[in-house]
Design a protein around this motif. Structure first.
Motif, mmCIF file in Angstrom:
data_model
loop_
_atom_site.group_PDB
_atom_site.id
_atom_site.type_symbol
_atom_site.label_atom_id
_atom_site.label_comp_id
_atom_site.label_asym_id
_atom_site.label_seq_id
_atom_site.Cartn_x
_atom_site.Cartn_y
_atom_site.Cartn_z
ATOM 1 N N ILE A 399 3.827 5.384 -1.113
ATOM 2 C CA ILE A 399 3.863 3.941 -0.875
ATOM 3 C C ILE A 399 5.187 3.339 -1.322
ATOM 4 N N ASP A 400 5.827 3.952 -2.342
ATOM 5 C CA ASP A 400 7.038 3.335 -2.884
ATOM 6 C C ASP A 400 8.283 3.576 -2.034
ATOM 7 N N VAL A 401 8.184 4.366 -0.943
ATOM 8 C CA VAL A 401 9.338 4.505 -0.052
ATOM 9 C C VAL A 401 9.318 3.444 1.042
ATOM 10 N N LEU A 402 8.223 2.695 1.145
ATOM 11 C CA LEU A 402 8.127 1.651 2.163
ATOM 12 C C LEU A 402 8.887 0.409 1.719
ATOM 13 N N SER A 403 9.298 -0.400 2.690
ATOM 14 C CA SER A 403 9.924 -1.681 2.372
ATOM 15 C C SER A 403 8.892 -2.595 1.720
ATOM 16 N N GLY A 404 9.383 -3.642 1.038
ATOM 17 C CA GLY A 404 8.468 -4.579 0.395
ATOM 18 C C GLY A 404 7.500 -5.199 1.385
ATOM 19 N N GLY A 405 7.995 -5.534 2.582
ATOM 20 C CA GLY A 405 7.133 -6.133 3.594
ATOM 21 C C GLY A 405 6.041 -5.191 4.061
ATOM 22 N N ASN A 406 6.382 -3.916 4.264
ATOM 23 C CA ASN A 406 5.366 -2.962 4.718
ATOM 24 C C ASN A 406 4.361 -2.639 3.616
ATOM 25 N N ARG A 407 4.790 -2.689 2.361
ATOM 26 C CA ARG A 407 3.817 -2.542 1.265
ATOM 27 C C ARG A 407 2.807 -3.687 1.310
ATOM 28 N N GLN A 408 3.318 -4.898 1.539
ATOM 29 C CA GLN A 408 2.425 -6.055 1.611
ATOM 30 C C GLN A 408 1.458 -5.916 2.778
ATOM 31 N N ARG A 409 1.918 -5.372 3.886
ATOM 32 C CA ARG A 409 1.053 -5.206 5.061
ATOM 33 C C ARG A 409 -0.022 -4.152 4.804
ATOM 34 N N VAL A 410 0.327 -3.087 4.077
ATOM 35 C CA VAL A 410 -0.675 -2.079 3.715
ATOM 36 C C VAL A 410 -1.731 -2.700 2.805
ATOM 37 N N LEU A 411 -1.276 -3.490 1.828
ATOM 38 C CA LEU A 411 -2.211 -4.167 0.929
ATOM 39 C C LEU A 411 -3.139 -5.101 1.711
ATOM 40 N N SER A 412 -2.575 -5.863 2.646
ATOM 41 C CA SER A 412 -3.388 -6.773 3.463
ATOM 42 C C SER A 412 -4.379 -6.001 4.321
#
Length: 503
Positions: A399-412
């Motif tokens: 998860i930590d290789v993703l951009s901040g925006g894509n981390r937020q999208r995974v969380l959502s």
């Protein structure tokens, strides 16, 4: 503005074998002295990867970098620093337990007799740099004690104090309120006018149009083009970023009149002998989105802690579905009752040492079937969540290789996928591009129409008016309810309450 580029990237390409991602493909960019040049794109467009390459944190697979017309190669960040390039990253690299001065000298420590750390000189040089750039920072203040805008100033000061003439800022307003962001851009304009070259990485269309001299657009790792702010507008720029045929529109209001989901009764909270929240009285009903807006330091974080059950109030009560919040078993609460999108995405919402799949499965982990067939079902369910949310990442990617925006999208995707009767959404679109913001707002609307009660906590007036059915403002720990969002409840009225001008 100097017409000769101070920094130029030619045909830069970069891929990551671990995730199978082509981050950049043949990207060109030029940055001139005395300009703010914005790079925009959707989440995962390659913006942060480009910033890391330009600052020596990543090496391109192909392509070349030029500094004032001469080819350069950066093997490490210090190589870029020596050439006057400073990066202010999206995720802060400051050591929170150290002072401002100690962070500024890390790796460049002044020493007496070549052996002993010269703290007096370090503090003097930090104070001198702060004064010369008009940053009101105390060299002895710990980073952990600074407000978000002060931390950003400390990061910019560190880059400038090390001789930075080229500043690369990756999503610098992601942790700032709207007023704090305006102050930051005022500072950047002063630095630009003093001769600095500033590369601004952002997805916030309105900010970019107001601050940038030129705008370069990336889409899926490729260059779309470079334009002037006067040649576009918010809708047009968002469309260029997204390759869409029409501007995004959020679904209409849901409206709620059912039973109370969240109920706050006379809630007060003290924090370090200071009253943080005072006599809060409100409820969130089934089928509605109740929005509370506040600027930093007015109690929004404390309200979030109470609503998710992390803290208990000193007076009053917090109920969830007619039952005291703390009476709910934690595994039941998170597995099937409360969906939670925290402000601190990386600290509270995600496990950065785990994969995308493991993070998606975390919400129901306490009740999961860990047999072979159970794990296969988890994988299939996780894939469906990503597909429904339109997130294109590999399940086995860290998860930590993703951009901040894509981390937020995974969380959502995890929190807004399975239905939960209660939703706590704290700054749910932080780090998201315009399309992803609209998608998140529409998913919140969809959950409300299905009967969920949603408590929205936000520092953005735009977000409040885009999605909330009823509106309230938190100022110095006191809640003012404005009622149903309508023509009589204006953004100006909310802003006046947020800043205390209406007191």
């Amino acid at each position: 503005m100097d017409p000769v580029p101070v920094l130029e990237a030619r045909d830069i390409s970069k891929s990551f074998a671990s995730t199978g991602t082509i981050a950049l493909s043949g990207v060109r960019l030029s940055l001139r002295t005395g300009e703010i040049h914005a790079v925009v794109g959707e989440n995962g467009a390659g913006k942060s990867t480009l910033a890391r390459i330009l600052s020596g944190m990543e090496r391109p697979d192909t392509g070349k970098l030029f500094l004032r017309g001469r080819e350069v190669r950066f093997l490490r960040p210090r190589d870029a620093e020596r050439h006057g390039i400073g990066l202010v990253p999206q995720q802060s690299l400051l050591a929170p337990g150290l002072s401002v001065a100690e962070n500024l000298i890390l790796g460049h420590e002044p020493r007496t007799l070549g052996i002993f750390l010269d703290r007096r000189r370090a503090y003097y040089e930090t104070a001198l740099a702060s004064a010369s750039f008009s940053f009101p920072l105390d060299p002895g203040s710990r980073i952990s004690s600074l407000s978000p805008p002060e931390r950003r100033e400390a990061e910019i000061l560190r880059a400038l104090a090390r001789g930075g003439k080229v500043l690369i800022l990756d999503e610098p307003t992601s942790i700032l309120t709207e007023s704090e962001a305006r102050n930051l851009f005022s500072l950047l304009r002063k630095l630009r006018d003093a001769g600095a070259a500033i590369l601004l990485i952002s997805h916030r269309v309105r900010e970019v149009l107001s601050a940038a001299d030129r705008i370069t657009i990336l889409r899926n790792g490729s260059l779309v083009g470079t334009i002037l702010p006067g040649d576009t507008d918010e809708c047009d720029l968002a469309l260029r970023m997204a390759s869409s045929s029409s501007c995004f529109t959020a679904d209409g209001p849901s409206g709620g009149s059912g039973q109370a989901v969240f109920r706050f009764r006379g809630v007060s909270l003290r924090d370090s002998e200071r009253v943080t929240l005072r006599d809060l009285e409100f409820e969130v009903r089934r089928g509605e989105i109740y929005g509370v807006a506040a600027l930093a330091g007015n109690g929004l974080g404390a309200l979030e802690d109470l609503a998710c059950g992390e803290r208990k109030c000193d007076a009053g009560s917090v109920e969830l579905l007619g039952k005291p919040l703390w009476d709910w078993p934690r595994d039941v609460l998170r597995a099937s009752v409360l969906a939670y999108l925290p402000t601190d995405r990386d600290g509270k919402g995600l496990c950065l040492g785990a994969t995308v799949l493991e993070n998606l499965a975390a919400r129901g982990a306490s009740r999961a079937d860990w047999s072979r067939s159970g794990r296969a079902s988890q994988r299939a369910a996780a894939a469906r969540l990503l597909e429904e949310a339109g997130v294109r990442v590999r399940l086995d990617s860290p998860i930590d290789v993703l951009s901040g925006g894509n981390r937020q999208r995974v969380l959502s995707a995890r929190e807004l996928g399975p239905f939960a009767p209660a939703v706590l959404a704290a700054n749910p679109t932080q780090g998201l591009d315009p399309r992803a913001q609209e998608e998140t707002w529409n998913r919140l609307r969809s959950r409300a129409r299905e009967g969920a009660g949603i408590l929205l906590l936000t520092s953005s007036v735009d977000e409040l008016f885009s999605v909330a059915d009823r509106v309230a403002v938190l100022y110095r720990g006191r809640l003012t309810e404005l009622g149903i969002r309508s023509g009589s409840v204006t953004a100006d009225a909310v802003t006046r309450l947020l800043t205390g001008a209406a007191s």
